[in-house]
Design a protein around this motif. Structure first.
Motif, PDB file in Angstrom:
ATOM      1  N   LEU A   1      -8.874   8.087  -1.023  1.00  0.00           N
ATOM      2  CA  LEU A   1      -8.769   9.410  -1.649  1.00  0.00           C
ATOM      3  C   LEU A   1      -9.350  10.408  -0.665  1.00  0.00           C
TER       4      LEU A   1
ATOM      5  N   ASN B   1      -3.706  10.217  -1.574  1.00  0.00           N
ATOM      6  CA  ASN B   1      -4.127   9.192  -2.532  1.00  0.00           C
ATOM      7  C   ASN B   1      -3.322   7.933  -2.243  1.00  0.00           C
TER       8      ASN B   1
ATOM      9  N   SER C   1       2.583   6.328 -10.580  1.00  0.00           N
ATOM     10  CA  SER C   1       1.920   5.362 -11.456  1.00  0.00           C
ATOM     11  C   SER C   1       2.790   5.036 -12.660  1.00  0.00           C
TER      12      SER C   1
ATOM     13  N   GLN D   1      -5.272  -0.872  -7.110  1.00  0.00           N
ATOM     14  CA  GLN D   1      -6.605  -0.608  -6.556  1.00  0.00           C
ATOM     15  C   GLN D   1      -6.533   0.562  -5.587  1.00  0.00           C
ATOM     16  N   THR D   2      -7.330   1.582  -5.858  1.00  0.00           N
ATOM     17  CA  THR D   2      -7.370   2.742  -4.968  1.00  0.00           C
ATOM     18  C   THR D   2      -7.980   2.352  -3.636  1.00  0.00           C
ATOM     19  N   ARG D   3      -7.282   2.713  -2.551  1.00  0.00           N
ATOM     20  CA  ARG D   3      -7.762   2.379  -1.216  1.00  0.00           C
ATOM     21  C   ARG D   3      -8.212   3.609  -0.434  1.00  0.00           C
TER      22      ARG D   3
ATOM     23  N   ARG E   1      -1.930  15.078  -7.279  1.00  0.00           N
ATOM     24  CA  ARG E   1      -2.220  14.367  -8.518  1.00  0.00           C
ATOM     25  C   ARG E   1      -0.970  14.240  -9.380  1.00  0.00           C
TER      26      ARG E   1
ATOM     27  N   MET F   1       1.279  11.610  -7.914  1.00  0.00           N
ATOM     28  CA  MET F   1       0.725  10.274  -8.089  1.00  0.00           C
ATOM     29  C   MET F   1       0.867   9.799  -9.522  1.00  0.00           C
TER      30      MET F   1
ATOM     31  N   GLY G   1       1.391   5.503  -1.635  1.00  0.00           N
ATOM     32  CA  GLY G   1       0.718   6.670  -2.189  1.00  0.00           C
ATOM     33  C   GLY G   1       1.427   7.956  -1.845  1.00  0.00           C
TER      34      GLY G   1
ATOM     35  N   GLN H   1       0.868  -1.168   0.000  1.00  0.00           N
ATOM     36  CA  GLN H   1       0.000   0.000   0.000  1.00  0.00           C
ATOM     37  C   GLN H   1       0.901   1.213   0.000  1.00  0.00           C
TER      38      GLN H   1
ATOM     39  N   VAL I   1      -2.954   3.706  -2.925  1.00  0.00           N
ATOM     40  CA  VAL I   1      -3.332   2.574  -3.769  1.00  0.00           C
ATOM     41  C   VAL I   1      -2.695   1.297  -3.218  1.00  0.00           C
TER      42      VAL I   1
END
Length: 238
Positions: free
Chosen positions: A93, A111, A75, A89-91, A68, A71, A52, A50, A113
Motif C-alpha cells: 500500500l 494497492n 475485489s 493478502q495485501t502486499r 480505492r 480496487m 492490483g 500478485q 494484493v
C-alpha cells in the motif's frame, strides 16, 4: 620379579576385544556408501497471482480515492470467482508524490494484493476479469503444490530404490551381498520451481484506461517435477 610384573598388563591388554567400528560395520563386512536421486511429477493445485491497481492524480486525495474505487471493483470480481478473504493478502500500500518525469508534482497511489486461486480451471478467467475491473499491475502465476511433502513421497521412495539397486550391483560385482542398511541420510529436495516476483509497470501503463473485454487468458498448469536426493550406507558381506 619386575619383568614378570610388567608382563601381566601387557598380556591382559592383548586379550581385550577390539573397539567396534564407529561406521557400524563388523570385522567381516565392507562399508558401501551410495548416493541416488528420485523424481516425482505432480500437477500444481494452487496458483498465486500478485495483482492490483496503480492510479495517478493531481492530488493525494484523488489518487487515493480513485485507487480505492478501482480496487473495490477488482475485489468484487475476485469474490464472484469464489476467492475467499483468507486467500487475499495485501502486499503493498503506497501513496507518494512523483518528483520526476512528465507527471512530476502529481501523486501515485498503489494497492497490490496476492491472490491464491485453488481452482486451476479459473486462473485464466481471473486474469481477464480483474483486468476488466481495473487491475493494471499483474504478475504470475506462481504455481504451487499445496501438499508438498505428499507430492515428494514417491520421489523419496524412488531415490531409495535406486540406491538399493546400485548397492546390489556393486555387491554382486564384488562377489558379496547386501547384509544390512547402516544408515539413510536425507539429501532434501532440489531444483524447486523459482518464485516469480511482480514485474513493475510504467507510469504510462498504470495511467491507461482498462482494456476492452476479451476472452479468458489461456492457462495450462502442466506438471511440476520434484527431485530429491538420498545417501544410504550399506554393510556388504559374504
Amino acid at each position: 620379579m619386575r619383568i614378570f610384573a610388567l608382563s601381566i598388563p601387557l598380556l591382559l591388554g592383548g586379550c581385550q576385544a577390539s573397539a567396534p567400528d564407529p561406521r557400524g560395520v563388523k570385522g567381516n563386512e565392507t562399508l558401501l556408501t551410495v548416493s541416488a536421486s528420485g523424481k516425482a511429477e505432480t500437477r500444481p493445485d494452487e496458483a498465486r497471482l500478485q495483482l492490483g491497481v496503480q492510479s495517478i492524480a493531481p492530488t493525494a486525495d484523488e489518487a487515493s480515492r480513485g485507487n480505492r474505487e478501482k480496487m473495490e471493483r477488482v475485489s468484487a470480481a475476485l469474490s464472484r470467482l469464489g476467492v475467499k478473504p483468507d486467500d487475499l493478502q495485501t502486499r503493498n500500500l503506497s501513496l507518494n508524490r512523483i518528483d520526476y518525469g512528465r507527471d512530476k508534482g502529481r501523486f501515485r497511489a498503489e494497492n497490490i494484493v496476492e491472490v491464491t486461486l485453488r481452482d486451476m480451471s479459473r486462473v485464466g478467467d481471473a486474469v481477464t476479469l480483474v483486468t476488466e475491473a481495473g487491475a493494471n499491475v499483474l504478475s504470475g502465476p506462481d504455481l504451487r503444490i499445496s501438499d508438498r511433502e505428499g507430492s515428494t513421497r514417491s520421489a523419496y521412495a524412488a531415490a531409495y530404490r535406486a540406491a538399493r539397486s546400485r548397492a546390489d550391483a556393486y555387491a554382486g560385482a564384488a562377489g558379496l551381498k547386501v547384509k544390512r542398511v547402516l544408515g539413510i541420510y536425507d539429501g532434501g529436495e532440489y531444483a524447486a520451481p523459482p518464485y516469480l516476483y511482480p514485474r513493475p509497470v510504467s507510469v504510462e501503463q498504470s495511467a491507461a484506461a482498462p482494456p476492452p473485454p476479451v476472452a479468458a487468458a489461456p492457462f495450462n498448469p502442466g506438471v511440476t517435477t520434484s527431485e530429491v536426493r538420498v545417501r544410504v550406507d550399506f554393510a556388504l558381506g559374504e
